[in-house]
Enzyme design. Structure first.
Site, mmCIF file in Angstrom:
data_model
loop_
_atom_site.group_PDB
_atom_site.id
_atom_site.type_symbol
_atom_site.label_atom_id
_atom_site.label_comp_id
_atom_site.label_asym_id
_atom_site.label_seq_id
_atom_site.Cartn_x
_atom_site.Cartn_y
_atom_site.Cartn_z
ATOM 1 N N ARG A 1 3.958 -4.549 9.130
ATOM 2 C CA ARG A 1 4.500 -3.663 8.499
ATOM 3 C C ARG A 1 5.898 -4.441 8.052
ATOM 4 N NH1 ARG A 1 1.616 2.181 9.214
ATOM 5 N NH2 ARG A 1 0.132 1.407 9.394
ATOM 6 N N HIS B 1 -3.492 3.540 5.111
ATOM 7 C CA HIS B 1 -3.667 4.074 3.846
ATOM 8 C C HIS B 1 -4.328 5.474 3.389
ATOM 9 C CE1 HIS B 1 -4.565 -0.943 3.806
ATOM 10 N NE2 HIS B 1 -3.462 -0.261 4.709
ATOM 11 N N HIS C 1 -11.675 0.430 2.510
ATOM 12 C CA HIS C 1 -10.401 0.088 1.767
ATOM 13 C C HIS C 1 -11.315 -1.089 0.672
ATOM 14 C CE1 HIS C 1 -6.499 -2.332 1.668
ATOM 15 N NE2 HIS C 1 -7.023 -2.964 1.871
ATOM 16 N N HIS D 1 1.047 -1.090 -0.312
ATOM 17 C CA HIS D 1 0.223 0.244 0.007
ATOM 18 C C HIS D 1 1.244 0.890 -0.232
ATOM 19 C CE1 HIS D 1 -2.494 -2.817 2.874
ATOM 20 N NE2 HIS D 1 -2.968 -3.124 1.518
ATOM 21 N N HIS E 1 0.730 4.888 1.940
ATOM 22 C CA HIS E 1 0.405 4.995 3.254
ATOM 23 C C HIS E 1 0.739 6.716 3.557
ATOM 24 C CE1 HIS E 1 0.037 1.289 5.927
ATOM 25 N NE2 HIS E 1 0.076 1.194 4.870
ATOM 26 N N ASP F 1 -4.061 2.314 -2.529
ATOM 27 C CA ASP F 1 -4.725 0.637 -2.344
ATOM 28 C C ASP F 1 -4.646 -0.705 -3.489
ATOM 29 O OD1 ASP F 1 -5.838 0.489 -0.159
ATOM 30 O OD2 ASP F 1 -8.184 0.090 -0.059
ATOM 31 N N HIS G 1 -9.380 3.077 -0.783
ATOM 32 C CA HIS G 1 -8.363 3.690 -1.104
ATOM 33 C C HIS G 1 -8.121 4.098 -2.100
ATOM 34 C CE1 HIS G 1 -9.205 1.666 3.185
ATOM 35 N NE2 HIS G 1 -9.790 2.654 3.294
ATOM 36 N N HIS H 1 3.730 -5.500 4.179
ATOM 37 C CA HIS H 1 2.981 -6.390 5.130
ATOM 38 C C HIS H 1 3.350 -7.720 5.355
ATOM 39 C CE1 HIS H 1 0.807 -2.782 6.331
ATOM 40 N NE2 HIS H 1 0.803 -2.095 5.186
#
Ligand SMILES: *[C@@H]1O[C@H](CO)[C@@H](O)[C@H](O)[C@H]1NC(C)=O
Ligand SMILES: [Cu+2]
Ligand SMILES: [Zn+2]
Length: 175
Positions: free
Chosen positions: A166, A86, A94, A69, A71, A106, A103, A143
């Site tokens: 993360r 995000h 999401h 993602h 962020h 995403d 998002h 992630h």
């Protein structure tokens, strides 16, 4: 008539300076780093309202899918934790990259091979390197787990895709 309409749409989507460089290619790069996962991600956009091509090179992952993602913040003061949630300028839930509701940040999942390597290219239609959806200056996060793309039963599904911790991150900068 059609020509006028196209011009108005173009003006609405692009800033004046982006219009002046309508055919200019914009490029951005993030050097991604974590305790084990490392690599780089390059973003290329051939014009202000064009799709963005993303090239991902990462090593050190566990084989399989990992949430990926943009962020909100390019702030690494407290490592990946300070990159915020995000990137979501449109205040949506999401979702998956191909969903109407998602998002901006995403980007779904990336998939590491048996050696823990990702070397892949994909295109996204919503992120941009200019304008209100620009990802330049924001954080890029890889992630621990698979992003469920907003379709899971976990309470965090519509917020984060329940993609776990993360593993590595970087700041997206102009290349
Ligand atoms: C990105 O990583 C790949 C694989 O390690 C490497 O070959 C490439 O040179 C890197 N690109 C940049 C711009 O650092
Ligand atoms: Cu994330
Ligand atoms: Zn999201």
């Amino acid at each position: 008539m059609h020509l006028h309409y196209a011009l108005i749409v173009t003006l609405a989507l692009c800033t004046v300076s982006a219009l002046a460089e309508k055919s200019a290619t914009m490029e951005a790069i993030a050097y991604v780093e974590g305790p084990v996962v490392k690599g780089n991600v390059t973003f290329i956009q051939n014009g202000c309202s064009e799709n963005v091509h993303v090239h991902v090179y990462l090593t050190g992952l566990t084989p399989g899918k990992h949430g990926f993602h943009v962020h909100e913040k390019g702030d690494l003061t407290n490592g990946c934790a300070s990159t915020g949630g995000h990137f979501n300028p449109d205040k949506m839930d999401h979702g998956a990259p191909g969903d109407e509701v998602r998002h901006v940040g995403d980007l779904g999942n990336i998939e590491a091979d048996a050696n823990g390597v990702v070397d892949t290219t994909f295109t996204d239609h919503l992120i941009s390197l200019t304008g209100k959806r620009t990802i330049v200056g924001r954080g890029l996060v890889v992630h621990e787990l698979t992003d469920d793309l907003g379709k899971g039963s976990h309470p965090d599904s519509k917020k984060t895709g329940n993609a776990g911790g993360r593993l590595a991150c970087g700041v997206i900068g102009v290349k």
